[in-house]
Design a protein around this motif. Structure first.
Motif, PDB file in Angstrom:
ATOM      1  N   ASP A 155       0.193  14.052   3.422  1.00 54.53           N
ATOM      2  CA  ASP A 155      -1.058  14.465   4.066  1.00 54.53           C
ATOM      3  C   ASP A 155      -2.141  14.788   3.051  1.00 54.53           C
ATOM      4  N   GLY A 156      -2.181  14.063   1.970  1.00 55.39           N
ATOM      5  CA  GLY A 156      -3.220  14.259   0.967  1.00 55.39           C
ATOM      6  C   GLY A 156      -2.836  15.346  -0.018  1.00 55.39           C
ATOM      7  N   SER A 194       3.680  -1.149   3.890  1.00 50.24           N
ATOM      8  CA  SER A 194       3.126   0.207   3.870  1.00 50.24           C
ATOM      9  C   SER A 194       4.245   1.184   3.527  1.00 50.24           C
ATOM     10  N   LEU A 195       4.033   2.013   2.490  1.00 52.52           N
ATOM     11  CA  LEU A 195       5.005   3.018   2.087  1.00 52.52           C
ATOM     12  C   LEU A 195       4.353   4.390   2.109  1.00 52.52           C
ATOM     13  N   THR A 196       4.988   5.344   2.773  1.00 53.00           N
ATOM     14  CA  THR A 196       4.420   6.675   2.904  1.00 53.00           C
ATOM     15  C   THR A 196       5.541   7.687   3.084  1.00 53.00           C
ATOM     16  N   GLY A 197       5.174   8.956   3.339  1.00 50.75           N
ATOM     17  CA  GLY A 197       6.162  10.015   3.495  1.00 50.75           C
ATOM     18  C   GLY A 197       5.792  10.943   4.631  1.00 50.75           C
ATOM     19  N   SER A 198       6.760  11.689   5.102  1.00 54.83           N
ATOM     20  CA  SER A 198       6.521  12.579   6.241  1.00 54.83           C
ATOM     21  C   SER A 198       5.623  13.750   5.883  1.00 54.83           C
ATOM     22  N   ARG A 199       5.404  13.992   4.585  1.00 55.47           N
ATOM     23  CA  ARG A 199       4.469  15.037   4.140  1.00 55.47           C
ATOM     24  C   ARG A 199       3.306  14.445   3.345  1.00 55.47           C
ATOM     25  N   ALA A 225       0.837  -1.198   0.000  1.00 54.23           N
ATOM     26  CA  ALA A 225       0.000   0.000   0.000  1.00 54.23           C
ATOM     27  C   ALA A 225       0.871   1.247   0.000  1.00 54.23           C
ATOM     28  N   LEU A 226       0.702   2.077  -1.022  1.00 56.16           N
ATOM     29  CA  LEU A 226       1.367   3.366  -1.115  1.00 56.16           C
ATOM     30  C   LEU A 226       0.385   4.423  -0.606  1.00 56.16           C
ATOM     31  N   SER A 227       0.754   5.131   0.448  1.00 57.66           N
ATOM     32  CA  SER A 227      -0.134   6.079   1.118  1.00 57.66           C
ATOM     33  C   SER A 227      -1.365   5.376   1.682  1.00 57.66           C
ATOM     34  N   PRO A 228      -1.175   4.388   2.563  1.00 60.33           N
ATOM     35  CA  PRO A 228      -2.330   3.746   3.219  1.00 60.33           C
ATOM     36  C   PRO A 228      -2.980   4.724   4.191  1.00 60.33           C
ATOM     37  N   SER A 229      -4.108   4.341   4.785  1.00 59.67           N
ATOM     38  CA  SER A 229      -4.763   5.236   5.746  1.00 59.67           C
ATOM     39  C   SER A 229      -5.708   4.457   6.639  1.00 59.67           C
ATOM     40  N   ALA A 230      -6.041   5.108   7.760  1.00 58.95           N
ATOM     41  CA  ALA A 230      -7.006   4.546   8.711  1.00 58.95           C
ATOM     42  C   ALA A 230      -8.036   5.616   9.035  1.00 58.95           C
ATOM     43  N   ARG A 231      -8.707   6.104   8.007  1.00 60.00           N
ATOM     44  CA  ARG A 231      -9.733   7.127   8.220  1.00 60.00           C
ATOM     45  C   ARG A 231     -10.817   6.611   9.173  1.00 60.00           C
ATOM     46  N   PHE A 232     -11.449   7.567   9.865  1.00 57.87           N
ATOM     47  CA  PHE A 232     -12.560   7.260  10.779  1.00 57.87           C
ATOM     48  C   PHE A 232     -12.119   6.271  11.856  1.00 57.87           C
ATOM     49  N   GLU A 233     -10.919   6.502  12.400  1.00 61.64           N
ATOM     50  CA  GLU A 233     -10.383   5.574  13.390  1.00 61.64           C
ATOM     51  C   GLU A 233     -11.204   5.515  14.667  1.00 61.64           C
ATOM     52  N   ASP A 234     -12.041   6.536  14.897  1.00 59.48           N
ATOM     53  CA  ASP A 234     -12.856   6.561  16.112  1.00 59.48           C
ATOM     54  C   ASP A 234     -14.204   5.856  15.943  1.00 59.48           C
ATOM     55  N   LYS A 271       5.300  -7.855   8.209  1.00 55.55           N
ATOM     56  CA  LYS A 271       4.737  -6.513   8.090  1.00 55.55           C
ATOM     57  C   LYS A 271       5.880  -5.505   8.045  1.00 55.55           C
ATOM     58  N   TYR A 272       5.781  -4.544   7.111  1.00 52.59           N
ATOM     59  CA  TYR A 272       6.856  -3.590   6.881  1.00 52.59           C
ATOM     60  C   TYR A 272       6.277  -2.183   6.746  1.00 52.59           C
ATOM     61  N   LEU A 273       7.046  -1.202   7.209  1.00 53.29           N
ATOM     62  CA  LEU A 273       6.684   0.212   7.073  1.00 53.29           C
ATOM     63  C   LEU A 273       7.927   0.981   6.638  1.00 53.29           C
ATOM     64  N   LEU A 274       7.781   1.774   5.563  1.00 59.18           N
ATOM     65  CA  LEU A 274       8.870   2.619   5.085  1.00 59.18           C
ATOM     66  C   LEU A 274       8.326   4.033   4.915  1.00 59.18           C
ATOM     67  N   VAL A 275       8.913   4.978   5.660  1.00 56.94           N
ATOM     68  CA  VAL A 275       8.487   6.379   5.638  1.00 56.94           C
ATOM     69  C   VAL A 275       9.636   7.214   5.081  1.00 56.94           C
ATOM     70  N   PHE A 276       9.429   7.822   3.915  1.00 56.90           N
ATOM     71  CA  PHE A 276      10.453   8.634   3.283  1.00 56.90           C
ATOM     72  C   PHE A 276      10.321  10.093   3.730  1.00 56.90           C
ATOM     73  N   ALA A 277      11.399  10.662   4.202  1.00 60.53           N
ATOM     74  CA  ALA A 277      11.399  12.046   4.657  1.00 60.53           C
ATOM     75  C   ALA A 277      11.005  12.978   3.517  1.00 60.53           C
ATOM     76  N   LYS A 278      10.080  13.885   3.801  1.00 63.53           N
ATOM     77  CA  LYS A 278       9.592  14.909   2.869  1.00 63.53           C
ATOM     78  C   LYS A 278       8.806  14.335   1.698  1.00 63.53           C
ATOM     79  N   GLY A 279       8.497  13.065   1.727  1.00 63.28           N
ATOM     80  CA  GLY A 279       7.677  12.485   0.656  1.00 63.28           C
ATOM     81  C   GLY A 279       6.249  12.986   0.733  1.00 63.28           C
ATOM     82  N   ASN A 280       5.727  13.515  -0.375  1.00 66.91           N
ATOM     83  CA  ASN A 280       4.342  13.992  -0.378  1.00 66.91           C
ATOM     84  C   ASN A 280       3.435  13.003  -1.098  1.00 66.91           C
ATOM     85  N   HIS A 281       2.147  13.295  -1.090  1.00 62.28           N
ATOM     86  CA  HIS A 281       1.160  12.301  -1.517  1.00 62.28           C
ATOM     87  C   HIS A 281       1.381  11.817  -2.949  1.00 62.28           C
ATOM     88  N   LEU A 282       1.570  12.727  -3.871  1.00 65.68           N
ATOM     89  CA  LEU A 282       1.668  12.323  -5.269  1.00 65.68           C
ATOM     90  C   LEU A 282       3.045  11.771  -5.624  1.00 65.68           C
TER      91      LEU A 282
END
Length: 297
Positions: free
Chosen positions: A195-196, A188-193, A161-170, A220-231
């Motif tokens: 945010d959509g 899961s692959l995402t970035g520090s920026r 999953a590139l930019s996964p999410s857990a919307r409506f977590e509550d 299970k793996y998680l990779l967060v790239f610094a300054k990576g934005n959504h697109l």
């Protein structure tokens, strides 16, 4: 590696799915990867990733989802676009997307219009970006109160999953319940920026929640790239997306590491390559920039 455009028609749902096939130059593939684009995307989405994976022997199918595809970009005024995206991000549209991938998977091996290298696939991976990542989460076993749970197809062996999410977590019984049923290997692959695109209230921190609440089973793996934005994670935004969001056309600085990490993941969990699995957890961290983060459990 070659590509081919085709169309699959689901008569039961009266729904036609545009597909783009990525065919490696091998007599048989190392595995087959299905890709689901984000809101406003098309079967051209994920091209950077899919071309690279195909060059390493993995066949791939990029699926276009009518109703949440490039048709949303017809009116590109900021307000109209925001309303279009919000309207498409609903449980019914998500269910249609999940059914799209299930429909394609069911046809693999049974549709003479598909090439042999795809029809012969027995090991399948699922991947997606943004709303496509949520589609992958559901197929992998996420339990949401607005979706009917079904066990993953036994041929699906891994998810990315590139930019996964857990919307409506509550809402509902909690994230441990929602993601605790995901027993497939999951990256899961995402970035520090990440945010959509200014069209939602998602945060970069939210993108890490699916991983945090999945069971620890050494896959299970998680990779967060610094300054990576959504697109950055779309894998080549379309010309229409570029015109609407005025995004940069150059690849992200971490592109090579994303390609290396994701390819090693597919080799490890679709092609059962023990060396690739060892490289992913032992060698990859040394290639990352100081502010990037890699975790596994």
């Amino acid at each position: 590696m070659s590509t081919r455009l085709t169309l699959l028609h689901d008569t039961r749902r009266a729904r036609s799915l545009p597909l783009k096939l990525y065919l490696p130059d091998l007599p048989c593939s190392k595995g087959l990867i299905l890709f689901s684009h984000g809101l406003g995307g098309s079967r051209e989405g994920g091209a950077d990733w899919l071309q690279h994976w195909a060059s390493h022997g993995f066949a791939a199918i990029a699926v276009q989802h009518p109703g949440s595809d490039v048709s949303l970009l017809r009116n590109n005024s900021p307000l109209a676009l925001r309303h279009a995206f919000k309207a498409a991000m609903n449980p019914e549209e998500l269910a249609r997307r999940v059914d799209d991938l299930r429909f394609v998977i069911r046809h693999i091996g049974h549709d003479s219009s598909l090439p042999d290298i795809i029809n012969s696939a027995t090991d399948i991976g699922i991947a997606g970006h943004s709303f496509g990542a949520v589609t992958v989460q559901i197929l992998a076993g996420e339990r949401r109160p607005d979706q009917h749970p079904e066990p993953p197809d036994p041929r699906v062996h891994a998810a990315l999953a590139l930019s996964p999410s857990a919307r409506f977590e509550d809402i509902g019984p909690g994230l441990d319940h929602r993601f605790g049923h995901i027993h497939l290997p999951f990256f899961s692959l995402t970035g520090s920026r990440d945010d959509g695109m200014g069209l939602s209230d998602i945060t970069a921190a939210n993108r890490e929640l699916p991983y945090r609440h999945m069971p620890a089973d050494h896959s299970k793996y998680l990779l967060v790239f610094a300054k990576g934005n959504h697109l950055d994670f779309a894998g080549q935004a379309s010309a229409a997306e570029g015109a609407v969001f005025h995004i940069r056309r150059s690849p992200p600085v971490f592109r090579d590491n994303l390609l290396a990490a994701s390819t090693a993941y597919w080799r490890a969990h679709l092609a059962s390559d023990a060396d690739a699995r060892h490289w992913l957890t032992s060698d990859l961290p040394g290639l990352l920039r100081p502010d990037d983060r890699f975790e596994h459990k």
